[in-house]
Structures are given as structure tokens and as C-alpha cells.
Design an enzyme around this catalytic site. Structure first.
Site, short mmCIF file in Angstrom:
data_model
loop_
_atom_site.label_atom_id
_atom_site.label_comp_id
_atom_site.label_asym_id
_atom_site.label_seq_id
_atom_site.Cartn_x
_atom_site.Cartn_y
_atom_site.Cartn_z
N ASP A 63 41.65 15.27 -21.59
CA ASP A 63 42.02 16.32 -22.55
C ASP A 63 43.54 16.50 -22.64
OD1 ASP A 63 42.67 17.65 -20.21
OD2 ASP A 63 41.17 19.24 -20.45
N GLU B 53 45.07 16.14 -19.44
CA GLU B 53 44.86 14.88 -18.76
C GLU B 53 43.83 15.04 -17.65
OE1 GLU B 53 49.32 14.09 -18.19
OE2 GLU B 53 48.84 13.09 -20.08
N GLU C 125 58.32 23.94 -18.17
CA GLU C 125 56.93 23.72 -18.59
C GLU C 125 56.10 24.97 -18.32
OE1 GLU C 125 54.39 21.28 -15.89
OE2 GLU C 125 54.33 19.89 -17.59
C1 BGC Z 1 50.45 17.91 -19.29
C2 BGC Z 1 50.31 17.18 -20.60
C3 BGC Z 1 51.67 16.70 -21.09
C4 BGC Z 1 52.42 15.94 -20.01
C5 BGC Z 1 53.84 15.62 -20.42
C6 BGC Z 1 51.19 17.03 -18.29
O1 BGC Z 1 51.37 17.71 -17.08
O2 BGC Z 1 49.18 18.24 -18.77
O3 BGC Z 1 49.77 18.02 -21.57
O4 BGC Z 1 51.49 15.90 -22.21
O5 BGC Z 1 52.46 16.71 -18.84
O6 BGC Z 1 54.55 16.78 -20.75
#
Ligand code: BGC
Length: 387
Positions: A171, A174, A338
Site C-alpha cells: 500500500d 509499503e 516526514e
Molecule cells: C512511506 C512511503 C513513501 C516513502 C518515501 C515510506 O516510509 O511509507 O509512503 O513513499 O517512505 O517517502
């Protein structure tokens, strides 16, 4: 015309962070056009994702940086064109009933120069290709561009999604490769809907894309909806994390805006946003209740996504409060992480991730891209002549 929004110090700070967000994304964009997910974070360094990049490009497109967004779409299209034969082979096998293995499918992320990369990853995810189709069509429509520039990549992405949209895969986060996920359905619906009506595909492909989009929406409404009880426990229905689950996920807001599975203000849209607000927003938005990644903090990009949806229903006050909350979590340099640990769902799990991968990814370009989108929704981008 004078810009009327830069009135208070708080507003001025929000506008300044929009300018800074553009600068962070532009500074880190690779010469290839790729947007690295987070330039310095150990596990993401050197890689760019279609999902992150597609939303980041939407932010840059709204900011008016047509060149930056276009370069990202060039990168994305060229990767697909280089894999046109491989995708044709996968689609042929699928049509003969010879299902390819997950490790044979397109990865979710690529190196900045467009190679597959050698580091193991939770790679089979289809949503990025759907979000990319939506993003590139939206960018071209906004700026009156000819999609012919990306035609080769658009055709490959369309064929891939028409064949594989219904397959279980990882998803947005991931995870959970055995399931078919609400936000993956949403992304692929949006991408195929946008490309089907864009005029960029030949007639046969456009028809196949439109038919697949209709099938995705029908599947989602049949299998990814919970709640909606009759009185006395009356509740609105809401979209679910995966087919057959009753849980919500912060990413599901995207199924309303921008993916358009259901219109803002519909009972299903309202029920979905209500469930996210009740279960996951504090007021920054968590990914999902069981999230242990870095202890399960609040994600800035999801907070912007909820705000974007609130703005779409006219709830400007809530949308602005989300933007202010996000801005309050910028570093002193104006970088957006993030996630933040104000409110952790699983605090005991935080240390192991810090040990494994170091501090939380900062800056995360996707956070900055979403900031630009919500700032634009609220009229808080700097005046055009001053960008
Ligand atoms: C997130 C993803 C994202 C990736 C890169 C992962 O930790 O779950 O949604 O695309 O980081 O930012």
C-alpha cells in the site's frame, strides 16, 4: 494587484514557508528531473518514488514552476518507456493466465537516473503509477501543455494499470502485500479516469482505461466500505484501508480529493473524513492505528491532505488550522519532516527505528509538496510576481 493575504505575521510566515517549500524541492531536484524522497535520509537516499514525486510535482505545478514539474514528468515517462517491452511481456503473460511474480513487477522507486537500484525494498505497489497519470494530466491541463511530450510513458502506465489494478500489492505505506487497498484503488481510478479523457491515448487504450476506471470504482464501493449502520447506532459509511477491513487509514482522504472516488460532501466522503478525524487526527494526522514506524507519529503530508479535503468542502477554518499546525513543525531552517512525535501511537517502537535508520526523514519533499498544495488551496502562495 496587492496580495491581500500577507496581512498578519502568522499569514506572512505561512506564505514564507510556501516560498521555502518551493526552494527545498527545487534545490534537491536531480538534473534528471527526479525528486529524491528525502536527500539525506539513510533508507531513501538516492531514490525517487512515483507516489511522492507525483504529489510533489502537483505542488510545484500549482506554484507555477512549470519547468520543474515538467522535468519530473520527463523522468517518470522515460523510465516507463525504457520498460515498454518488459511491461508488454507482463501484460501478455497475465492475459494467458501466467501470473508474474511480485518481484517481476515494476518497482515503486527508482534511482535518480532512472535505474531499478540494488537495495531490497517493498517494491510492488501500483498506486504511484496511477497518481502519476493523474498528476501529469492535471499539470498539462493547468498550464495548457501538450501531453504528446509524455505519450510513450502514458501508454505504458495505462497498459500496466489496466492489466494489474486488481492485484494485491503493497500500500501507500509499503505494507500488507496480501491485500487490495482503498487508496491504491483510488489512485488507479484517478489516473485511469484522467488519462482516458485526456485525448493523449489512442481510442482503444482510452476505452480500456475508462472501463478499468469504472470497474475500480465499482469494486471499491462494493468491497472497501464499512459503517453506515441503521439507527439506533446510526453512522455514516466510510471507506476502508483494504477490501474486507473496517479500519480507516489517513491516506483514504485522497480517495475524495484528489482521486474523486466520491464527491466532497457526499455521505461516504463525510463519513470517511469524520472517521479519519475521530480515529487518527490529533490534530496532526496519523497513518493508521497500528502504525509502529518511528513510534507512529503524525505525518505532515497527511495533515495537509486532510486540510485539502476540508478546504474542498468550504471548511476553510479547519484547513487553515491544519496548515498552521504543519508550519509549526518546520525546523528553524524551514524544512518539513516526514512525521513528528507530539503524539505517538506506539512510543515503545520509536527507538528501534532511530537505531536502524537514524532520525526521521527531514526534509521530506512530499511534505513540502503537500504544503504547497494546501497553501494554494488557501490562497497562501506568494504573489506570482514575487515567487
Ligand atoms: C512511506 C512511503 C513513501 C516513502 C518515501 C515510506 O516510509 O511509507 O509512503 O513513499 O517512505 O517517502
Amino acid at each position: 494587484m496587492p496580495h491581500t493575504t500577507a496581512e498578519t505575521p502568522v499569514t506572512a510566515r505561512l506564505v514564507a514557508l510556501a516560498r521555502r517549500s518551493h526552494e527545498v524541492i527545487a534545490t534537491h531536484q536531480a538534473p534528471s528531473g527526479a525528486y529524491p524522497a528525502s536527500p539525506t535520509f539513510s533508507a531513501y537516499r538516492g531514490y525517487a518514488w512515483y507516489r511522492d514525486g507525483a504529489f510533489t510535482a502537483e505542488g510545484m505545478s500549482r506554484y507555477g514552476d512549470v519547468t520543474s514539474a515538467g522535468a519530473f514528468h520527463d523522468w517518470a515517462a522515460s523510465i516507463l518507456m525504457a520498460r515498454a517491452d518488459a511491461v508488454r511481456g507482463l501484460v501478455d503473460r497475465q492475459s494467458r493466465g501466467d501470473e508474474p511474480g511480485n518481484e517481476e513487477m515494476l518497482p515503486t522507486r527508482f534511482t535518480l537516473d532512472g535505474a531499478d537500484g540494488n537495495d531490497p525494498w517493498w517494491d510492488f505497489q501500483t498506486d504511484g503509477y496511477g497518481t502519476w497519470l493523474w498528476s501529469v494530466v492535471t499539470h498539462a491541463e493547468r498550464h495548457g501543455l501538450d501531453l504528446a511530450r509524455w505519450a510513450g510513458g502514458l501508454a505504458v502506465a495505462t497498459d500496466y494499470l489496466v492489466a494489474f489494478w486488481d492485484r494485491p500489492c503493497y500500500d501507500w505505506w509499503e505494507e500488507h502485500v496480501a491485500h487490495r487497498h482503498g487508496s491504491t484503488f483510488g489512485a488507479n481510478f484517478a489516473g485511469l479516469t484522467a488519462i482516458a479523457r485526456s485525448g493523449a491515448l489512442d481510442e482503444g487504450r482510452a476505452e480500456a482505461a475508462a472501463a478499468a476506471a469504472a470497474a475500480i470504482r465499482a469494486t471499491m464501493l462494493a468491497e472497501c466500505v464499512a459503517g453506515g449502520d441503521e439507527p439506533p447506532t446510526a453512522s455514516l459509511p466510510h471507506l476502508t484501508k483494504w477490501a474486507g477491513s473496517s479500519a480507516v487509514d489517513g491516506s483514504l482522504a485522497a480517495c475524495v480529493v484528489p482521486y474523486g472516488i466520491t464527491a466532497p460532501g457526499s455521505p461516504l466522503a463525510t463519513g470517511t473524513l469524520d472517521a479519519i478525524r475521530t480515529d487518527l487526527a490529533t490534530p496532526g494526522v496519523h497513518r493508521f492505528a497500528a502504525d509502529v514506524f518511528y513510534g507512529g507519529g503524525q505525518w505532515l503530508l497527511l495533515t495537509c491532505l486532510l486540510g485539502w479535503n476540508e478546504a474542498a468542502t468550504g471548511d476553510v477554518a479547519s484547513a487553515r488550522a491544519r496548515l498552521e499546525w504543519v508550519a509549526a513543525h518546520a525546523t528553524p531552517e524551514g524544512d518539513l519532516p516526514e512525521q513528528v512525535p507530539d503524539h505517538l501511537l506506539h512510543p515503545a517502537s520509536r527507538a528501534e527505528w532511530i537505531e536502524r535508520w537514524g532520525p526521521v526523514a527531514t526534509p521530506l519533499l512530499w511534505s513540502h509538496g503537500m504544503y504547497l498544495i494546501l497553501a494554494d488551496e488557501l490562497g497562501l502562495l506568494p504573489p506570482v510576481e514575487n515567487r
